[in-house]
Design an enzyme around this catalytic site. Structure first.
Site, PDB file in Angstrom:
ATOM      1  N   HIS A 164       6.771 102.172   4.152  1.00 34.74           N
ATOM      2  CA  HIS A 164       7.371 102.621   5.411  1.00 34.74           C
ATOM      3  C   HIS A 164       7.944 101.455   6.218  1.00 34.74           C
ATOM      4  CE1 HIS A 164       4.144 101.213   8.147  1.00 34.74           C
ATOM      5  NE2 HIS A 164       3.302 101.527   7.175  1.00 34.74           N
ATOM      6  N   CYS A 180      -1.142 100.526   4.016  1.00 32.17           N
ATOM      7  CA  CYS A 180       0.234 100.880   3.693  1.00 32.17           C
ATOM      8  C   CYS A 180       1.087  99.616   3.543  1.00 32.17           C
ATOM      9  CB  CYS A 180       0.815 101.789   4.762  1.00 32.17           C
ATOM     10  SG  CYS A 180       0.102 103.451   4.770  1.00 32.17           S
TER      11      CYS A 180
END
Length: 204
Positions: A164, A180
């Site tokens: 992301h 992440c």
């Protein structure tokens, strides 16, 4: 040729080479300016404050994986998108901090532009102030998932991990996330447009 003339010619050659490198060659340092995207005005990144090795660039990369595969090097903080002819597009990344590291093979199951971010219950437990987003934080410039997100699944389903964007450009090259893999917003937009749903993702 006199020394002064030689130095001028050499300097001009260096400037020309650098310009070619940043605008259409191996490194894309010039691609981090402000841009409008889906109604949002992404701010320019002070890219001079980000080490050049983390700027998006085409590099030589030896692998047996097929083009379109994403390989994440958590040690050196690079994400490689495998291309043809022994090349890859390389992006600087931020990775999971101590205690949140992970590795394995997954695939891109979903892709979202300006995604909603929903903090996991465990994260809310560590940071109670996030409880207000229990139902999801709408996409936007301050959203932790940034301009794009790609959702990673394996045989067991959703891994909970994402590729992301992030508004925190200074975190690139560091281990600061909850697991992440984060990229500068301008880079995640570029990667998003190149990666297909179903693409293999190797995190090592």
């Amino acid at each position: 040729m006199k020394l002064r003339q030689f130095l001028i010619v050499a300097a001009l050659g260096a400037v020309t080479a650098l310009a070619g490198c940043t605008t259409g060659g191996g490194i894309f340092t010039a691609d981090y300016g402000s841009k409008k995207d889906a109604g949002y005005q992404l701010p320019a990144i002070p890219i001079g404050q980000v080490p050049q090795k983390y700027h998006r660039q085409v590099v030589r990369y030896k692998t047996d994986e097929k083009p379109g595969t994403v390989i994440v090097d958590t040690k050196d903080k690079f994400l490689y998108l495998v291309m043809a002819d022994g090349k890859a597009m390389r992006y600087g990344i931020g990775v999971g901090r101590e205690g949140f590291e992970w590795n394995g093979t997954s695939r891109v199951a979903l892709k979202r532009e300006w995604p909603t971010w929903t903090p996991p219950a465990a994260m809310i437990g560590r940071q109670p102030e996030l409880a207000k987003w229990r139902g999801g934080q709408p996409g936007g410039l301050s959203n932790p998932l940034g301009a794009r997100a790609m959702y990673l699944f394996n045989k067991g389903g959703d891994t909970g991990y994402r590729l992301h964007g992030t508004p925190e450009w200074s975190s690139i090259g560091k281990a600061m996330s909850s697991g992440c893999i984060r990229l500068i917003n301008q880079d995640i937009i570029d990667l998003y447009d190149r990666v297909d749903v179903g693409a293999k993702v190797i995190v090592k």
